[in-house]
Design a protein around this motif. Sequence first.
Motif, PDB file in Angstrom:
ATOM      1  N   ASN A  19       0.809  -1.217   0.000  1.00 19.40           N
ATOM      2  CA  ASN A  19       0.000   0.000   0.000  1.00 19.40           C
ATOM      3  C   ASN A  19       0.843   1.269   0.000  1.00 19.40           C
ATOM      4  N   ASP A  20       2.046   1.191   0.610  1.00 19.32           N
ATOM      5  CA  ASP A  20       2.939   2.357   0.565  1.00 19.32           C
ATOM      6  C   ASP A  20       3.287   2.696  -0.884  1.00 19.32           C
ATOM      7  N   LEU A  21       3.515   1.649  -1.690  1.00 16.97           N
ATOM      8  CA  LEU A  21       3.828   1.870  -3.108  1.00 16.97           C
ATOM      9  C   LEU A  21       2.660   2.565  -3.816  1.00 16.97           C
ATOM     10  N   ILE A  22       1.453   2.131  -3.460  1.00 19.91           N
ATOM     11  CA  ILE A  22       0.271   2.742  -4.067  1.00 19.91           C
ATOM     12  C   ILE A  22       0.097   4.179  -3.589  1.00 19.91           C
ATOM     13  N   ARG A  23       0.299   4.383  -2.277  1.00 13.65           N
ATOM     14  CA  ARG A  23       0.136   5.741  -1.731  1.00 13.65           C
ATOM     15  C   ARG A  23       1.090   6.741  -2.376  1.00 13.65           C
ATOM     16  N   GLU A  24       2.275   6.257  -2.782  1.00 12.30           N
ATOM     17  CA  GLU A  24       3.216   7.147  -3.472  1.00 12.30           C
ATOM     18  C   GLU A  24       2.670   7.597  -4.822  1.00 12.30           C
ATOM     19  N   LYS A  25       1.817   6.759  -5.400  1.00  9.94           N
ATOM     20  CA  LYS A  25       1.341   7.039  -6.763  1.00  9.94           C
ATOM     21  C   LYS A  25      -0.020   7.721  -6.800  1.00  9.94           C
ATOM     22  N   ILE A  26      -0.644   7.862  -5.646  1.00 10.23           N
ATOM     23  CA  ILE A  26      -1.981   8.466  -5.587  1.00 10.23           C
ATOM     24  C   ILE A  26      -1.853   9.977  -5.513  1.00 10.23           C
ATOM     25  N   PRO A  27      -2.632  10.772  -6.197  1.00 10.78           N
ATOM     26  CA  PRO A  27      -3.694  10.399  -7.134  1.00 10.78           C
ATOM     27  C   PRO A  27      -3.156   9.998  -8.505  1.00 10.78           C
ATOM     28  N   PHE A  28      -3.740   8.930  -9.066  1.00 12.97           N
ATOM     29  CA  PHE A  28      -3.330   8.481 -10.387  1.00 12.97           C
ATOM     30  C   PHE A  28      -3.662   9.543 -11.435  1.00 12.97           C
ATOM     31  N   ALA A  29      -2.717   9.762 -12.338  1.00  9.76           N
ATOM     32  CA  ALA A  29      -2.934  10.713 -13.428  1.00  9.76           C
ATOM     33  C   ALA A  29      -3.568   9.958 -14.588  1.00  9.76           C
ATOM     34  N   VAL A  30      -4.878  10.107 -14.757  1.00  5.41           N
ATOM     35  CA  VAL A  30      -5.598   9.268 -15.718  1.00  5.41           C
ATOM     36  C   VAL A  30      -6.009  10.011 -16.993  1.00  5.41           C
ATOM     37  N   HIS A  64       1.777   5.772 -21.052  1.00  2.00           N
ATOM     38  CA  HIS A  64       1.041   6.965 -21.469  1.00  2.00           C
ATOM     39  C   HIS A  64       0.265   7.621 -20.336  1.00  2.00           C
ATOM     40  N   CYS A  65      -0.287   6.808 -19.453  1.00  2.00           N
ATOM     41  CA  CYS A  65      -1.022   7.376 -18.319  1.00  2.00           C
ATOM     42  C   CYS A  65      -1.255   6.299 -17.263  1.00  2.00           C
ATOM     43  N   GLU A  66      -1.863   6.694 -16.164  1.00  2.35           N
ATOM     44  CA  GLU A  66      -2.025   5.753 -15.050  1.00  2.35           C
ATOM     45  C   GLU A  66      -3.428   5.162 -14.944  1.00  2.35           C
ATOM     46  N   PHE A  67      -4.171   5.211 -16.046  1.00  5.03           N
ATOM     47  CA  PHE A  67      -5.472   4.545 -16.018  1.00  5.03           C
ATOM     48  C   PHE A  67      -5.340   3.063 -15.647  1.00  5.03           C
ATOM     49  N   PRO A  68      -4.309   2.359 -16.186  1.00  2.84           N
ATOM     50  CA  PRO A  68      -4.201   0.935 -15.812  1.00  2.84           C
ATOM     51  C   PRO A  68      -4.038   0.727 -14.301  1.00  2.84           C
ATOM     52  N   LEU A  69      -3.369   1.669 -13.632  1.00  4.08           N
ATOM     53  CA  LEU A  69      -3.218   1.535 -12.181  1.00  4.08           C
ATOM     54  C   LEU A  69      -4.572   1.678 -11.481  1.00  4.08           C
ATOM     55  N   LEU A  70      -5.360   2.626 -11.959  1.00  4.51           N
ATOM     56  CA  LEU A  70      -6.685   2.839 -11.364  1.00  4.51           C
ATOM     57  C   LEU A  70      -7.551   1.595 -11.548  1.00  4.51           C
ATOM     58  N   ARG A  71      -7.580   1.084 -12.785  1.00  7.05           N
ATOM     59  CA  ARG A  71      -8.410  -0.087 -13.063  1.00  7.05           C
ATOM     60  C   ARG A  71      -7.963  -1.292 -12.235  1.00  7.05           C
ATOM     61  N   ASP A  72      -6.653  -1.507 -12.173  1.00  6.13           N
ATOM     62  CA  ASP A  72      -6.169  -2.660 -11.425  1.00  6.13           C
ATOM     63  C   ASP A  72      -6.464  -2.539  -9.937  1.00  6.13           C
ATOM     64  N   LEU A  73      -6.308  -1.339  -9.402  1.00  5.91           N
ATOM     65  CA  LEU A  73      -6.602  -1.139  -7.984  1.00  5.91           C
ATOM     66  C   LEU A  73      -8.075  -1.429  -7.705  1.00  5.91           C
ATOM     67  N   ILE A 106     -10.615  -2.955  -9.699  1.00 10.91           N
ATOM     68  CA  ILE A 106     -11.304  -4.216  -9.979  1.00 10.91           C
ATOM     69  C   ILE A 106     -10.404  -5.438  -9.969  1.00 10.91           C
ATOM     70  N   ARG A 107      -9.161  -5.277  -9.552  1.00  9.99           N
ATOM     71  CA  ARG A 107      -8.317  -6.463  -9.402  1.00  9.99           C
ATOM     72  C   ARG A 107      -7.706  -6.520  -8.005  1.00  9.99           C
ATOM     73  N   SER A 108      -6.561  -5.847  -7.829  1.00 14.25           N
ATOM     74  CA  SER A 108      -5.787  -6.071  -6.608  1.00 14.25           C
ATOM     75  C   SER A 108      -6.521  -5.704  -5.308  1.00 14.25           C
ATOM     76  N   HIS A 109      -7.312  -4.617  -5.321  1.00 13.80           N
ATOM     77  CA  HIS A 109      -7.897  -4.160  -4.061  1.00 13.80           C
ATOM     78  C   HIS A 109      -9.414  -4.299  -3.991  1.00 13.80           C
ATOM     79  N   LEU A 110      -9.959  -5.063  -4.927  1.00 12.19           N
ATOM     80  CA  LEU A 110     -11.409  -5.202  -4.954  1.00 12.19           C
ATOM     81  C   LEU A 110     -11.957  -5.736  -3.622  1.00 12.19           C
ATOM     82  N   GLN A 111     -11.376  -6.838  -3.149  1.00 12.90           N
ATOM     83  CA  GLN A 111     -11.879  -7.433  -1.913  1.00 12.90           C
ATOM     84  C   GLN A 111     -11.652  -6.503  -0.720  1.00 12.90           C
TER      85      GLN A 111
END
Length: 296
Positions: free
Chosen positions: A214-225, A256-265, A267-272
């Motif tokens: 989550n620290d890795l994710i927090r460094e990247k938030i907010p995603f530039a989409v 090109h952008c961080e949309f893939p990070l948003l989508r993965d967070l 509906i994949r990695s953090h869905l549960q």
Amino acid sequence: LFGYVGIEAVLDQMKIKTMKTGFEFNIMVVGQSGLGKSTMVNTLFKSKVSRKASQPGQEEHIPKTVQLQSVTHVIEEKGVKMKLTVTDTPGFGDQINNENCWDPIIKYINEQYERYLREEILITRKRKIPDTRVHGCVYFIPPTGHWLRPLDLEFMRRLSKIVNVVPVIAKADTLTLDERAEFKQRIQEDLKTHAISVYPQEDFDQDPDDRVLNDLIREKIPFAVVGADQEHQVNGKRVLGRKTKWGIIEVENPAHCEFPLLRDLLIRSHLQDLKDITHNVHYESYRVRRLNESNR
Ligand code: GDP
Ligand code: MG
């Protein structure tokens, strides 16, 4: 007697059960008009759901959103069925006087908690309570490159107390890579200064492994989409992107952008985790508040 039933077997059973029944996952997009919210709803679905062929170059006109509007699609991820609902909202904070402009959003979120609560306290409960609770609220920050506006801070401060808030820098293609990085840093500082805790909240990290991830994710938030609902031909492949004078910005390309990070967070990695925190933290505090009220 019964032999040893390994944890894998239990997990398999859980998986089979969810595969059969499927589950619900609900996202909401919020922000000022024109920041690309409605486009992002389409981007999310198009990047996941079987590609609906669209005519390249022919911009579908997205009408201005005037009311809360939900779109649902059943999508399948590794054999598990998910009913994904995205709720689009009209431009927020477009007025000259933006006092209480968050009220309709807060009202909607609370109404879904209330619905769930009513089902839950029935004596004969449904085996599976329909879940319309908002598991993630994506907040669109205008790409000004400066600081957060008081309105952005106020919204996130209020909303982060009742829902998982995932901020994004909207229309990031209007900023250079350096500008994106600098703006992101400022936003992170701003949030820290104002003690606003967006998702994933440090307080809810379960264990050291969680914390590292989550620290890795927090460094990247907010995603530039960047959002797009048109497909284009790039090197013989169809890609979802925005056509500009200088070339195509591919929304699903991490370069090109961080949309893939948003989508993965989401509906994949953090869905549960988004579902768990919604249920165990946000819904729980709503429930406690409501039950206290009725005991008075
Ligand atoms: P909403 O009011 O927030 O729902 O915004 P819309 O999705 O209706 O988009 C408003 C306009 O911005 C449309 O012309 C979109 O094509 C455009 N747009 C949407 N996303 C992006 C983006 O990521 N970058 C750029 N440059 N334009 C975008
Ligand atoms: Mg809209």
